[in-house]
Design a protein around this motif. Structure first.
Motif, PDB file in Angstrom:
ATOM      1  N   GLU A 122     -13.015  78.863  74.213  1.00  8.75           N
ATOM      2  CA  GLU A 122     -13.908  77.944  74.917  1.00  8.75           C
ATOM      3  C   GLU A 122     -15.332  78.496  74.969  1.00  8.75           C
ATOM      4  O   GLU A 122     -16.311  77.777  74.723  1.00  8.75           O
ATOM      5  CB  GLU A 122     -13.394  77.688  76.333  1.00  8.75           C
ATOM      6  CG  GLU A 122     -12.112  76.878  76.383  1.00  8.75           C
ATOM      7  CD  GLU A 122     -11.505  76.814  77.785  1.00  8.75           C
ATOM      8  OE1 GLU A 122     -11.905  77.631  78.640  1.00  8.75           O
ATOM      9  OE2 GLU A 122     -10.627  75.959  78.000  1.00  8.75           O
ATOM     10  N   SER A 126     -18.875  76.893  72.999  1.00 10.61           N
ATOM     11  CA  SER A 126     -20.138  76.481  73.596  1.00 10.61           C
ATOM     12  C   SER A 126     -21.318  77.240  73.003  1.00 10.61           C
ATOM     13  O   SER A 126     -22.418  76.698  72.876  1.00 10.61           O
ATOM     14  CB  SER A 126     -20.104  76.664  75.119  1.00 10.61           C
ATOM     15  OG  SER A 126     -19.987  78.026  75.465  1.00 10.61           O
ATOM     16  N   ASP A 131     -16.249  73.068  67.932  1.00  6.42           N
ATOM     17  CA  ASP A 131     -15.142  72.864  68.864  1.00  6.42           C
ATOM     18  C   ASP A 131     -13.911  73.652  68.411  1.00  6.42           C
ATOM     19  O   ASP A 131     -13.110  73.183  67.605  1.00  6.42           O
ATOM     20  CB  ASP A 131     -14.805  71.384  68.978  1.00  6.42           C
ATOM     21  CG  ASP A 131     -13.844  71.093  70.126  1.00  6.42           C
ATOM     22  OD1 ASP A 131     -13.240  72.058  70.652  1.00  6.42           O
ATOM     23  OD2 ASP A 131     -13.687  69.921  70.492  1.00  6.42           O
TER      24      ASP A 131
END
Length: 203
Positions: A122, A126, A131
Protein backbone atom coordinates in the motif's frame (compact mmCIF):
# COMPACT_ATOMS: atom_id res chain seq x y z
CA UNK A 1 24.91 12.54 -14.72
CA UNK A 2 25.90 10.25 -17.58
CA UNK A 3 27.49 6.92 -16.73
CA UNK A 4 30.19 5.39 -18.94
CA UNK A 5 28.37 2.12 -19.59
CA UNK A 6 31.27 0.25 -21.19
CA UNK A 7 33.63 1.23 -18.40
CA UNK A 8 31.03 0.29 -15.82
CA UNK A 9 30.30 -3.18 -17.20
CA UNK A 10 33.99 -3.85 -17.70
CA UNK A 11 34.50 -2.81 -14.08
CA UNK A 12 31.88 -5.08 -12.52
CA UNK A 13 32.22 -8.14 -14.75
CA UNK A 14 35.25 -9.53 -12.94
CA UNK A 15 34.82 -8.50 -9.28
CA UNK A 16 31.10 -9.30 -8.99
CA UNK A 17 30.15 -11.69 -11.80
CA UNK A 18 33.06 -14.07 -12.24
CA UNK A 19 34.13 -12.57 -15.54
CA UNK A 20 30.81 -13.16 -17.35
CA UNK A 21 27.63 -11.10 -17.57
CA UNK A 22 24.35 -12.57 -18.80
CA UNK A 23 22.06 -10.50 -20.96
CA UNK A 24 19.48 -10.36 -18.16
CA UNK A 25 22.04 -9.01 -15.70
CA UNK A 26 23.09 -6.28 -18.13
CA UNK A 27 19.43 -5.41 -18.76
CA UNK A 28 18.69 -5.13 -15.04
CA UNK A 29 21.66 -2.92 -14.29
CA UNK A 30 20.93 -0.80 -17.35
CA UNK A 31 17.36 -0.25 -16.17
CA UNK A 32 18.60 1.06 -12.82
CA UNK A 33 21.23 3.28 -14.41
CA UNK A 34 18.66 4.63 -16.90
CA UNK A 35 16.32 5.55 -14.05
CA UNK A 36 19.14 7.17 -12.10
CA UNK A 37 20.25 9.27 -15.06
CA UNK A 38 16.69 10.33 -15.92
CA UNK A 39 15.47 11.02 -12.41
CA UNK A 40 17.66 13.96 -11.43
CA UNK A 41 17.11 13.33 -7.69
CA UNK A 42 20.81 13.17 -6.96
CA UNK A 43 24.18 13.39 -8.61
CA UNK A 44 25.79 11.07 -6.08
CA UNK A 45 27.29 7.93 -7.60
CA UNK A 46 27.34 6.38 -4.13
CA UNK A 47 23.54 6.46 -4.19
CA UNK A 48 23.50 4.53 -7.46
CA UNK A 49 26.24 2.16 -6.29
CA UNK A 50 24.28 1.22 -3.18
CA UNK A 51 21.06 0.80 -5.15
CA UNK A 52 22.87 -1.58 -7.49
CA UNK A 53 24.43 -3.39 -4.51
CA UNK A 54 21.01 -3.82 -2.91
CA UNK A 55 19.49 -5.21 -6.11
CA UNK A 56 22.50 -7.52 -6.53
CA UNK A 57 22.08 -8.88 -3.01
CA UNK A 58 18.29 -9.12 -2.99
CA UNK A 59 18.15 -10.95 -6.33
CA UNK A 60 21.09 -13.28 -5.71
CA UNK A 61 23.05 -11.56 -8.47
CA UNK A 62 20.33 -12.05 -11.07
CA UNK A 63 19.55 -8.32 -11.36
CA UNK A 64 15.98 -9.18 -12.34
CA UNK A 65 12.85 -8.95 -10.16
CA UNK A 66 12.43 -12.16 -8.17
CA UNK A 67 9.94 -13.73 -5.81
CA UNK A 68 10.89 -14.58 -2.27
CA UNK A 69 12.81 -17.91 -2.20
CA UNK A 70 13.55 -17.32 -5.94
CA UNK A 71 10.47 -19.38 -6.80
CA UNK A 72 9.09 -19.42 -10.34
CA UNK A 73 5.47 -19.06 -9.13
CA UNK A 74 3.62 -17.64 -6.14
CA UNK A 75 2.34 -21.08 -5.18
CA UNK A 76 5.86 -22.52 -5.09
CA UNK A 77 7.06 -19.60 -2.97
CA UNK A 78 4.15 -20.05 -0.56
CA UNK A 79 4.91 -23.76 -0.21
CA UNK A 80 8.59 -23.11 0.45
CA UNK A 81 7.85 -20.41 3.02
CA UNK A 82 5.23 -22.60 4.75
CA UNK A 83 7.77 -25.41 5.02
CA UNK A 84 10.48 -23.12 6.40
CA UNK A 85 8.02 -21.63 8.90
CA UNK A 86 6.88 -25.07 10.08
CA UNK A 87 10.48 -26.15 10.54
CA UNK A 88 11.29 -23.09 12.64
CA UNK A 89 13.66 -21.59 10.08
CA UNK A 90 11.93 -18.19 10.10
CA UNK A 91 12.25 -17.14 13.77
CA UNK A 92 11.78 -13.48 12.90
CA UNK A 93 8.29 -14.16 11.49
CA UNK A 94 5.35 -14.14 13.91
CA UNK A 95 2.57 -14.48 11.31
CA UNK A 96 2.83 -16.07 7.84
CA UNK A 97 2.27 -12.95 5.71
CA UNK A 98 2.73 -14.94 2.46
CA UNK A 99 -0.46 -16.99 2.80
CA UNK A 100 -3.28 -15.94 0.50
CA UNK A 101 -5.85 -13.58 1.99
CA UNK A 102 -9.64 -13.66 1.52
CA UNK A 103 -9.21 -12.16 -1.96
CA UNK A 104 -6.66 -14.78 -2.94
CA UNK A 105 -3.75 -12.34 -2.89
CA UNK A 106 -0.35 -13.09 -1.40
CA UNK A 107 1.92 -10.40 0.04
CA UNK A 108 5.15 -12.34 -0.24
CA UNK A 109 8.39 -10.65 -1.23
CA UNK A 110 8.74 -9.55 -4.85
CA UNK A 111 11.00 -7.33 -6.89
CA UNK A 112 14.57 -6.08 -7.04
CA UNK A 113 14.13 -5.37 -3.35
CA UNK A 114 11.77 -7.65 -1.48
CA UNK A 115 8.63 -5.82 -0.37
CA UNK A 116 6.43 -7.91 1.91
CA UNK A 117 3.13 -7.44 3.81
CA UNK A 118 0.07 -5.65 2.45
CA UNK A 119 0.87 -2.40 4.29
CA UNK A 120 4.16 -2.08 2.40
CA UNK A 121 2.48 -2.74 -0.93
CA UNK A 122 0.00 0.00 0.00
CA UNK A 123 2.76 2.45 0.97
CA UNK A 124 4.74 1.87 -2.21
CA UNK A 125 1.59 2.12 -4.33
CA UNK A 126 1.01 5.65 -3.12
CA UNK A 127 4.66 6.64 -3.59
CA UNK A 128 5.14 5.36 -7.14
CA UNK A 129 1.61 5.78 -8.50
CA UNK A 130 1.11 2.11 -9.40
CA UNK A 131 -1.70 0.09 -7.81
CA UNK A 132 0.17 -2.78 -6.18
CA UNK A 133 -2.77 -3.61 -3.92
CA UNK A 134 -5.10 -4.69 -6.69
CA UNK A 135 -2.22 -6.24 -8.60
CA UNK A 136 0.70 -7.08 -6.29
CA UNK A 137 2.26 -9.15 -9.07
CA UNK A 138 3.16 -5.89 -10.84
CA UNK A 139 6.13 -5.65 -8.45
CA UNK A 140 7.68 -8.28 -10.72
CA UNK A 141 7.68 -5.89 -13.72
CA UNK A 142 11.13 -4.40 -14.26
CA UNK A 143 10.03 -0.76 -14.61
CA UNK A 144 7.80 -0.99 -11.54
CA UNK A 145 10.44 -2.82 -9.52
CA UNK A 146 13.08 -0.23 -10.40
CA UNK A 147 10.73 2.54 -9.27
CA UNK A 148 10.04 0.75 -5.99
CA UNK A 149 13.75 0.37 -5.27
CA UNK A 150 14.77 3.90 -6.28
CA UNK A 151 11.89 5.81 -4.69
CA UNK A 152 11.85 3.56 -1.63
CA UNK A 153 15.56 4.05 -0.93
CA UNK A 154 15.50 7.78 -1.62
CA UNK A 155 12.45 8.46 0.56
CA UNK A 156 13.00 5.94 3.34
CA UNK A 157 9.88 3.93 2.52
CA UNK A 158 11.25 0.61 3.76
CA UNK A 159 12.54 1.34 7.27
CA UNK A 160 12.53 5.13 7.59
CA UNK A 161 16.23 5.37 6.71
CA UNK A 162 17.19 7.05 3.41
CA UNK A 163 20.23 7.07 1.17
CA UNK A 164 20.82 10.70 2.12
CA UNK A 165 21.21 9.61 5.76
CA UNK A 166 24.23 7.53 4.79
CA UNK A 167 25.87 9.23 1.83
CA UNK A 168 26.81 12.87 1.37
CA UNK A 169 29.90 14.78 0.17
CA UNK A 170 31.56 14.24 3.54
CA UNK A 171 30.05 10.89 4.53
CA UNK A 172 29.99 7.35 3.16
CA UNK A 173 28.45 4.88 5.60
CA UNK A 174 28.51 1.72 3.50
CA UNK A 175 27.79 -0.53 6.50
CA UNK A 176 25.00 1.54 8.04
CA UNK A 177 23.29 1.93 4.68
CA UNK A 178 21.94 -1.60 5.06
CA UNK A 179 19.49 -0.17 7.60
CA UNK A 180 17.65 1.39 4.65
CA UNK A 181 16.42 -2.13 3.86
CA UNK A 182 16.89 -4.61 6.67
CA UNK A 183 18.75 -3.65 9.84
CA UNK A 184 22.36 -4.78 9.62
CA UNK A 185 21.59 -8.15 8.05
CA UNK A 186 24.52 -9.02 5.72
CA UNK A 187 25.61 -5.38 6.02
CA UNK A 188 29.31 -5.97 5.41
CA UNK A 189 28.64 -8.17 2.40
CA UNK A 190 26.34 -5.59 0.78
CA UNK A 191 28.83 -2.85 1.63
CA UNK A 192 31.47 -4.77 -0.31
CA UNK A 193 29.16 -4.96 -3.30
CA UNK A 194 28.49 -1.25 -3.00
CA UNK A 195 32.14 -0.33 -2.98
CA UNK A 196 32.76 -2.53 -6.03
CA UNK A 197 29.91 -0.90 -7.93
CA UNK A 198 31.14 2.54 -6.89
CA UNK A 199 34.63 1.80 -8.22
CA UNK A 200 33.13 0.58 -11.50
CA UNK A 201 31.08 3.77 -11.74
CA UNK A 202 34.32 5.77 -11.63
CA UNK A 203 33.98 6.76 -7.98
Amino acid sequence: MAIDRKGFFDGVRGPLYGGRLARAQVAGMSALIDRFEAGGETGGRRFLAYMLATAHHETGGRMQPVRETFAATDDTAIARLDRAFAEGRLPQVSAPYWRRDADGKTWLGRGLVQITHRRNYERLSSLIGVDLVQRPERAMEMAVSVEILVVGMLRGAFTGRRLADCFSPGRADWIGARRIINGLDRAERVAGYGRAFFTALGG
